[in-house]
Design an enzyme around this catalytic site. Structure first.
Site, PDB file in Angstrom:
ATOM      1  N   LYS A  17       0.814  -1.218   0.000  1.00 40.36           N
ATOM      2  CA  LYS A  17       0.000   0.000   0.000  1.00 40.36           C
ATOM      3  C   LYS A  17       0.853   1.278   0.000  1.00 40.36           C
ATOM      4  O   LYS A  17       0.630   2.163  -0.832  1.00 40.36           O
ATOM      5  CB  LYS A  17      -0.884  -0.059   1.249  1.00 40.36           C
ATOM      6  CG  LYS A  17      -1.960   0.951   1.380  1.00 40.36           C
ATOM      7  CD  LYS A  17      -2.988   0.504   2.419  1.00 40.36           C
ATOM      8  CE  LYS A  17      -2.436  -0.167   3.654  1.00 40.36           C
ATOM      9  NZ  LYS A  17      -1.909   0.751   4.674  1.00 40.36           N
ATOM     10  N   ARG A  93      -9.890   3.697   8.284  1.00 42.56           N
ATOM     11  CA  ARG A  93      -9.628   2.325   8.690  1.00 42.56           C
ATOM     12  C   ARG A  93     -10.817   1.722   9.419  1.00 42.56           C
ATOM     13  O   ARG A  93     -10.797   0.544   9.759  1.00 42.56           O
ATOM     14  CB  ARG A  93      -8.445   2.342   9.644  1.00 42.56           C
ATOM     15  CG  ARG A  93      -7.326   1.365   9.264  1.00 42.56           C
ATOM     16  CD  ARG A  93      -6.221   1.621  10.227  1.00 42.56           C
ATOM     17  NE  ARG A  93      -5.110   0.769  10.217  1.00 42.56           N
ATOM     18  CZ  ARG A  93      -3.919   1.102   9.717  1.00 42.56           C
ATOM     19  NH1 ARG A  93      -3.748   2.208   9.044  1.00 42.56           N
ATOM     20  NH2 ARG A  93      -2.903   0.297   9.891  1.00 42.56           N
ATOM     21  N   ARG A 130      10.292  -8.048   6.168  1.00 42.34           N
ATOM     22  CA  ARG A 130      10.414  -6.599   5.980  1.00 42.34           C
ATOM     23  C   ARG A 130      11.314  -5.947   7.029  1.00 42.34           C
ATOM     24  O   ARG A 130      11.218  -6.250   8.217  1.00 42.34           O
ATOM     25  CB  ARG A 130       9.000  -5.978   6.052  1.00 42.34           C
ATOM     26  CG  ARG A 130       8.978  -4.478   5.896  1.00 42.34           C
ATOM     27  CD  ARG A 130       7.635  -3.986   5.467  1.00 42.34           C
ATOM     28  NE  ARG A 130       6.645  -4.015   6.532  1.00 42.34           N
ATOM     29  CZ  ARG A 130       5.362  -3.678   6.341  1.00 42.34           C
ATOM     30  NH1 ARG A 130       4.934  -3.332   5.134  1.00 42.34           N
ATOM     31  NH2 ARG A 130       4.510  -3.714   7.342  1.00 42.34           N
ATOM     32  N   ARG A 162      10.303  -3.133  12.288  1.00 37.44           N
ATOM     33  CA  ARG A 162       9.377  -2.270  13.026  1.00 37.44           C
ATOM     34  C   ARG A 162       8.781  -3.045  14.185  1.00 37.44           C
ATOM     35  O   ARG A 162       8.473  -4.219  14.039  1.00 37.44           O
ATOM     36  CB  ARG A 162       8.229  -1.844  12.081  1.00 37.44           C
ATOM     37  CG  ARG A 162       8.408  -0.494  11.456  1.00 37.44           C
ATOM     38  CD  ARG A 162       7.460  -0.252  10.311  1.00 37.44           C
ATOM     39  NE  ARG A 162       6.039  -0.426  10.635  1.00 37.44           N
ATOM     40  CZ  ARG A 162       5.053  -0.144   9.779  1.00 37.44           C
ATOM     41  NH1 ARG A 162       5.332   0.333   8.573  1.00 37.44           N
ATOM     42  NH2 ARG A 162       3.805  -0.327  10.103  1.00 37.44           N
ATOM     43  N   ARG A 173      -2.877  -6.967  13.817  1.00 35.15           N
ATOM     44  CA  ARG A 173      -3.211  -5.960  12.796  1.00 35.15           C
ATOM     45  C   ARG A 173      -4.025  -6.578  11.669  1.00 35.15           C
ATOM     46  O   ARG A 173      -4.962  -5.959  11.157  1.00 35.15           O
ATOM     47  CB  ARG A 173      -1.931  -5.315  12.240  1.00 35.15           C
ATOM     48  CG  ARG A 173      -1.253  -4.417  13.255  1.00 35.15           C
ATOM     49  CD  ARG A 173       0.192  -4.173  12.899  1.00 35.15           C
ATOM     50  NE  ARG A 173       0.321  -3.159  11.873  1.00 35.15           N
ATOM     51  CZ  ARG A 173       1.337  -3.070  11.026  1.00 35.15           C
ATOM     52  NH1 ARG A 173       2.282  -3.969  11.028  1.00 35.15           N
ATOM     53  NH2 ARG A 173       1.391  -2.096  10.161  1.00 35.15           N
TER      54      ARG A 173
HETATM   55  P1  AMP Z   1       0.236   1.789   9.157  1.00 41.28           P
HETATM   56  O1  AMP Z   1       1.596   2.286   8.855  1.00 41.28           O
HETATM   57  O2  AMP Z   1      -0.834   2.367   8.280  1.00 41.28           O
HETATM   58  O3  AMP Z   1       0.174   0.274   9.198  1.00 41.28           O
HETATM   59  O4  AMP Z   1      -0.131   2.286  10.636  1.00 41.28           O
HETATM   60  C1  AMP Z   1       0.660   1.932  11.752  1.00 41.28           C
HETATM   61  C2  AMP Z   1      -0.169   2.024  13.025  1.00 41.28           C
HETATM   62  O5  AMP Z   1      -0.632   3.379  13.190  1.00 41.28           O
HETATM   63  C3  AMP Z   1      -1.426   1.181  13.054  1.00 41.28           C
HETATM   64  O6  AMP Z   1      -1.170  -0.167  13.441  1.00 41.28           O
HETATM   65  C4  AMP Z   1      -2.262   1.943  14.083  1.00 41.28           C
HETATM   66  O7  AMP Z   1      -1.784   1.712  15.397  1.00 41.28           O
HETATM   67  C5  AMP Z   1      -1.952   3.386  13.737  1.00 41.28           C
HETATM   68  N1  AMP Z   1      -2.875   3.929  12.695  1.00 41.28           N
HETATM   69  C6  AMP Z   1      -2.535   4.373  11.450  1.00 41.28           C
HETATM   70  N2  AMP Z   1      -3.608   4.826  10.782  1.00 41.28           N
HETATM   71  C7  AMP Z   1      -4.669   4.654  11.613  1.00 41.28           C
HETATM   72  C8  AMP Z   1      -6.059   4.905  11.487  1.00 41.28           C
HETATM   73  N3  AMP Z   1      -6.585   5.437  10.369  1.00 41.28           N
HETATM   74  N4  AMP Z   1      -6.857   4.591  12.536  1.00 41.28           N
HETATM   75  C9  AMP Z   1      -6.346   4.060  13.679  1.00 41.28           C
HETATM   76  N5  AMP Z   1      -5.044   3.789  13.868  1.00 41.28           N
HETATM   77  C10 AMP Z   1      -4.192   4.080  12.843  1.00 41.28           C
END
Ligand code: AMP
Length: 225
Positions: A17, A93, A130, A162, A173
């Site tokens: 993504k 989300r 990753r 990470r 997740r």
């Molecule tokens: P990502 O890089 O998009 O996988 O986001 C990393 C982490 O940030 C996620 O596992 C959540 O803890 C938080 N996060 C990112 N975007 C959102 C969102 N739209 N709503 C809630 N938590 C978010």
């Protein structure tokens, strides 16, 4: 782009993504707005927001809709988003976030929602491999490491796994994606906004599919107005 393009990319963790959003952002000249990147930047610089969200992020849990929506509302007030639109990465989300986004955009609306389709077994294997630069966020893998000893080729930061790419956090997740985010696919399909794209293959192959599909959709949206 002769008018703003308002785009969303949905896809489970490890679907590519973030990478595809960068390609879309470059090709259509729209700002790439990643809530995950914004939150990680806040954690890294130790802001009050960063302190508040760090534990939740590390555990792979979702941050509250209130915090996310406040962050998005502030970002949408910046002039580049009004002029060019955006490609959202990691937002919305939840159904609650999508409802609030629809209301915030009125009288405009989302143009196209890309859904990157990929089997869970493929993403689990990808995420285990990753590795990410702790400084600039550039993504590597065990198969394609930096040139020198896990030092980032771009910024010389340390390349690490990470916290939220640990097996436990990834399982959490992915479960949250199925429960909270996947329902958005049906919502946008019903609204006639969905572009489902097969996301297996190389970055170039997927980017080719995504961009040509978006060109078709955005062309059609423009001729409707
Ligand atoms: P990502 O890089 O998009 O996988 O986001 C990393 C982490 O940030 C996620 O596992 C959540 O803890 C938080 N996060 C990112 N975007 C959102 C969102 N739209 N709503 C809630 N938590 C978010």
């Amino acid at each position: 782009m002769d008018r703003p393009a308002r785009l969303i990319v949905l896809g489970k963790q490890g679907s590519g993504k973030g990478t595809q959003c960068v390609r879309i952002s470059q090709h259509f000249k729209v700002p790439h707005i990643s809530t995950g990147d914004m939150l990680r930047a806040a954690v890294k610089s130790g802001t009050p927001l960063g302190e508040k969200v760090q534990r939740t992020m590390e555990a792979g849990e979702l941050i509250s809709d209130e915090i996310i929506l406040e962050m998005i509302a502030a970002r949408l007030r910046e002039p580049d988003a009004a002029t060019h639109g955006f490609v959202f990465d990691g937002f919305p989300r939840t159904v609650g976030q999508a409802d609030r986004l629809d209301a915030a955009l009125l009288p405009a609306s989302i143009d196209v929602v890309v859904s990157l389709e990929i089997p869970t077994a493929v993403v689990v294997a990808r995420i285990a491999q990753r590795r990410t630069c702790a400084s600039c966020g550039r993504v590597y893998s065990l198969a394609v490491p930096p040139e020198l000893d896990w030092i980032c080729d771009t910024c010389h930061g340390e390349v690490v796994q990470r916290e939220d790419d640990s097996e436990e956090a990834v399982t959490r997740r992915l479960a949250l994606y199925d429960a909270q985010t996947a329902p958005l696919i049906a919502r946008y399909r019903a609204a006639g906004k969905l572009a489902a794209i097969e996301a297996t293959g190389t970055v170039e192959e997927v980017a080719g599919r995504v961009i040509s599909c978006l060109e078709d959709h955005l062309g059609a949206a423009r001729s409707d107005t």
